[in-house]
Design a protein around this motif. Sequence first.
Motif, PDB file in Angstrom:
ATOM      1  N   GLY A 166     -14.958 -16.781   3.731  1.00  0.00           N
ATOM      2  CA  GLY A 166     -15.235 -17.661   4.233  1.00  0.00           C
ATOM      3  C   GLY A 166     -15.383 -18.493   2.956  1.00  0.00           C
ATOM      4  O   GLY A 166     -16.589 -17.948   2.473  1.00  0.00           O
ATOM      5  N   SER A 167     -15.539 -19.793   3.021  1.00  0.00           N
ATOM      6  CA  SER A 167     -16.240 -20.624   1.543  1.00  0.00           C
ATOM      7  C   SER A 167     -17.582 -20.534   2.401  1.00  0.00           C
ATOM      8  O   SER A 167     -17.518 -21.948   2.915  1.00  0.00           O
ATOM      9  CB  SER A 167     -15.578 -21.370   1.669  1.00  0.00           C
ATOM     10  OG  SER A 167     -15.961 -22.607   0.150  1.00  0.00           O
ATOM     11  N   GLY A 168     -18.368 -20.605   0.932  1.00  0.00           N
ATOM     12  CA  GLY A 168     -19.832 -20.460   1.238  1.00  0.00           C
ATOM     13  C   GLY A 168     -20.712 -19.602   2.483  1.00  0.00           C
ATOM     14  O   GLY A 168     -21.827 -19.723   3.273  1.00  0.00           O
ATOM     15  N   GLY A 181     -12.312 -12.517  -1.498  1.00  0.00           N
ATOM     16  CA  GLY A 181     -13.043 -14.394  -1.438  1.00  0.00           C
ATOM     17  C   GLY A 181     -13.838 -14.855  -0.685  1.00  0.00           C
ATOM     18  O   GLY A 181     -14.429 -14.067   0.141  1.00  0.00           O
ATOM     19  N   GLY A 182     -14.899 -15.653  -1.603  1.00  0.00           N
ATOM     20  CA  GLY A 182     -16.135 -16.010  -0.124  1.00  0.00           C
ATOM     21  C   GLY A 182     -17.729 -15.431  -0.199  1.00  0.00           C
ATOM     22  O   GLY A 182     -17.607 -14.699  -0.502  1.00  0.00           O
ATOM     23  N   GLY A 183     -18.034 -16.505  -1.244  1.00  0.00           N
ATOM     24  CA  GLY A 183     -19.853 -16.611  -0.617  1.00  0.00           C
ATOM     25  C   GLY A 183     -20.044 -15.922  -2.215  1.00  0.00           C
ATOM     26  O   GLY A 183     -21.194 -14.838  -2.104  1.00  0.00           O
ATOM     27  N   VAL A 239     -12.576 -15.139  -5.700  1.00  0.00           N
ATOM     28  CA  VAL A 239     -11.765 -15.983  -6.027  1.00  0.00           C
ATOM     29  C   VAL A 239     -13.204 -16.525  -6.070  1.00  0.00           C
ATOM     30  O   VAL A 239     -14.022 -16.311  -4.781  1.00  0.00           O
ATOM     31  CB  VAL A 239     -10.683 -16.479  -3.979  1.00  0.00           C
ATOM     32  CG1 VAL A 239     -10.697 -18.146  -4.907  1.00  0.00           C
ATOM     33  CG2 VAL A 239      -9.154 -15.704  -4.767  1.00  0.00           C
ATOM     34  N   ILE A 240     -13.616 -17.589  -6.595  1.00  0.00           N
ATOM     35  CA  ILE A 240     -14.387 -18.120  -6.769  1.00  0.00           C
ATOM     36  C   ILE A 240     -14.352 -19.898  -6.461  1.00  0.00           C
ATOM     37  O   ILE A 240     -13.170 -20.970  -7.169  1.00  0.00           O
ATOM     38  CB  ILE A 240     -15.500 -17.886  -7.987  1.00  0.00           C
ATOM     39  CG1 ILE A 240     -15.860 -16.318  -7.934  1.00  0.00           C
ATOM     40  CG2 ILE A 240     -16.676 -18.801  -8.103  1.00  0.00           C
ATOM     41  CD1 ILE A 240     -16.788 -16.196  -9.289  1.00  0.00           C
ATOM     42  N   GLY A 241     -15.398 -20.568  -5.696  1.00  0.00           N
ATOM     43  CA  GLY A 241     -14.765 -21.515  -5.343  1.00  0.00           C
ATOM     44  C   GLY A 241     -15.895 -22.975  -5.384  1.00  0.00           C
ATOM     45  O   GLY A 241     -16.904 -23.395  -6.481  1.00  0.00           O
ATOM     46  N   ASN A 242     -17.202 -22.664  -4.497  1.00  0.00           N
ATOM     47  CA  ASN A 242     -19.034 -23.106  -4.616  1.00  0.00           C
ATOM     48  C   ASN A 242     -19.320 -23.051  -5.403  1.00  0.00           C
ATOM     49  O   ASN A 242     -19.794 -24.296  -6.458  1.00  0.00           O
ATOM     50  CB  ASN A 242     -19.417 -22.903  -3.199  1.00  0.00           C
ATOM     51  CG  ASN A 242     -19.009 -23.469  -2.089  1.00  0.00           C
ATOM     52  OD1 ASN A 242     -19.772 -24.090  -1.636  1.00  0.00           O
ATOM     53  ND2 ASN A 242     -17.858 -23.209  -1.397  1.00  0.00           N
ATOM     54  N   LEU A 273     -10.736 -21.771  -6.991  1.00  0.00           N
ATOM     55  CA  LEU A 273     -10.529 -22.206  -5.829  1.00  0.00           C
ATOM     56  C   LEU A 273     -11.077 -23.700  -6.225  1.00  0.00           C
ATOM     57  O   LEU A 273     -12.541 -24.039  -6.197  1.00  0.00           O
ATOM     58  CB  LEU A 273     -11.219 -21.404  -4.791  1.00  0.00           C
ATOM     59  CG  LEU A 273     -10.618 -22.444  -3.551  1.00  0.00           C
ATOM     60  CD1 LEU A 273      -9.252 -22.637  -3.004  1.00  0.00           C
ATOM     61  CD2 LEU A 273     -11.539 -22.012  -3.058  1.00  0.00           C
ATOM     62  N   TYR A 296      -5.445 -10.198   1.348  1.00  0.00           N
ATOM     63  CA  TYR A 296      -6.475 -10.545   0.808  1.00  0.00           C
ATOM     64  C   TYR A 296      -7.727 -11.288   1.916  1.00  0.00           C
ATOM     65  O   TYR A 296      -7.832 -11.398   3.167  1.00  0.00           O
ATOM     66  CB  TYR A 296      -5.895 -12.665   0.823  1.00  0.00           C
ATOM     67  CG  TYR A 296      -7.321 -14.186   0.243  1.00  0.00           C
ATOM     68  CD1 TYR A 296      -8.650 -13.582   0.217  1.00  0.00           C
ATOM     69  CD2 TYR A 296      -6.460 -14.979  -0.335  1.00  0.00           C
ATOM     70  CE1 TYR A 296      -9.218 -14.572  -0.113  1.00  0.00           C
ATOM     71  CE2 TYR A 296      -7.148 -15.823  -1.458  1.00  0.00           C
ATOM     72  CZ  TYR A 296      -9.044 -14.916  -0.637  1.00  0.00           C
ATOM     73  OH  TYR A 296      -9.308 -16.620  -1.254  1.00  0.00           O
ATOM     74  N   GLU A 356     -11.293 -12.178   3.388  1.00  0.00           N
ATOM     75  CA  GLU A 356     -12.087 -13.412   3.345  1.00  0.00           C
ATOM     76  C   GLU A 356     -13.709 -13.399   3.955  1.00  0.00           C
ATOM     77  O   GLU A 356     -13.293 -13.949   5.184  1.00  0.00           O
ATOM     78  CB  GLU A 356     -10.937 -14.689   3.519  1.00  0.00           C
ATOM     79  CG  GLU A 356     -12.099 -16.189   3.693  1.00  0.00           C
ATOM     80  CD  GLU A 356     -12.144 -17.221   2.537  1.00  0.00           C
ATOM     81  OE1 GLU A 356     -12.947 -16.521   2.148  1.00  0.00           O
ATOM     82  OE2 GLU A 356     -10.763 -17.670   2.184  1.00  0.00           O
TER      83      GLU A 356
HETATM   84  C1  1GP Z   1     -11.882 -18.325  -1.793  1.00  0.00           C
HETATM   85  O1  1GP Z   1     -13.341 -19.072   0.422  1.00  0.00           O
HETATM   86  C2  1GP Z   1     -13.391 -18.345  -0.833  1.00  0.00           C
HETATM   87  O2  1GP Z   1     -11.178 -16.928  -0.570  1.00  0.00           O
HETATM   88  C3  1GP Z   1     -14.256 -19.268  -2.121  1.00  0.00           C
HETATM   89  O3  1GP Z   1     -15.346 -18.718  -1.196  1.00  0.00           O
HETATM   90  O4  1GP Z   1     -16.334 -21.203  -2.255  1.00  0.00           O
HETATM   91  O5  1GP Z   1     -17.734 -19.609  -1.273  1.00  0.00           O
HETATM   92  O6  1GP Z   1     -16.995 -19.373  -3.399  1.00  0.00           O
HETATM   93  P1  1GP Z   1     -16.275 -19.986  -1.864  1.00  0.00           P
END
Ligand code: 1GP
Length: 245
Positions: free
Chosen positions: A174-176, A200-202, A221-224, A20, A170, A172
């Motif tokens: 939440g991001s972070g 995704g999320g965390g 899914v990985i963002g942070n 992400l 999906y 989720e």
């Molecule tokens: C996508 O919100 C997520 O579903 C991404 O979360 O940024 O915590 O990886 P992170």
Amino acid sequence: MIYDWIVKQVLNGGKIFALLLDPDEYNDQSLKHTLIEAGKTETDLILVGGSLVTNPVAPFIQKIKENSEIPVLLFPGNLLQISDNADGILLLSLISGRNPDLLIGNHVAAAPMIKSSGMEVISTGYILVENGKSTSVEYISNTKPVPSDKPDIASATAIAGEMLGFKLIYLEAGSGAQHPIKTEIITRVKKNIEVPLIVGGGIRNPEDAKNILNAGADIIVIGNAVEKDTSFLKKVSDITKKWDL
Ligand code: 1GP
């Protein structure tokens, strides 16, 4: 078509890694660096979006396209994040919530433009699950997440989403998020649906990624974690790769 490829991977027992990219979290240099590193790994998909994005999405996707061959899917938090230069869109309906705009209202507003763009549309039942602290997606969407100790509610929501015709579900955090989605929830949802499951999320360490995939997620899914350290790309793609035949 990206969706056909996802289904094929899942039918073959494979796992998919989606990165992400939030346009607010990257400058030209860090974006290029991340894309080069992603290109060295088996990063399968790029999602672009976020609950609240202040930088324009179209030029950001343009830069991704100049530096990467990985397919780009919009992951729009709102109507401002729709751009026709992506390969496709996760058309999210926030089915854990009861906010009509995020269930159908914004979709009506965006549908003609999305249709004329010709981009691939992947309808996605988006389920927010509570995870220890209030997240941006919860606040911005003005919806209540599914309680984290109620796998039956998460599962019933996912089943309803599948019955309504969503092509992906999906989950989720939440991001972070403080913690990723609990494995009990993932296992329960996976057992009750046929369509591919995204989680995704965390997700901050390879152990989390492994547990989530083992519990039944088809796509993570990985963002942070990648924003903080691009070496996480290889760590995660080494894990998803192990499922490929
Ligand atoms: C996508 O919100 C997520 O579903 C991404 O979360 O940024 O915590 O990886 P992170």
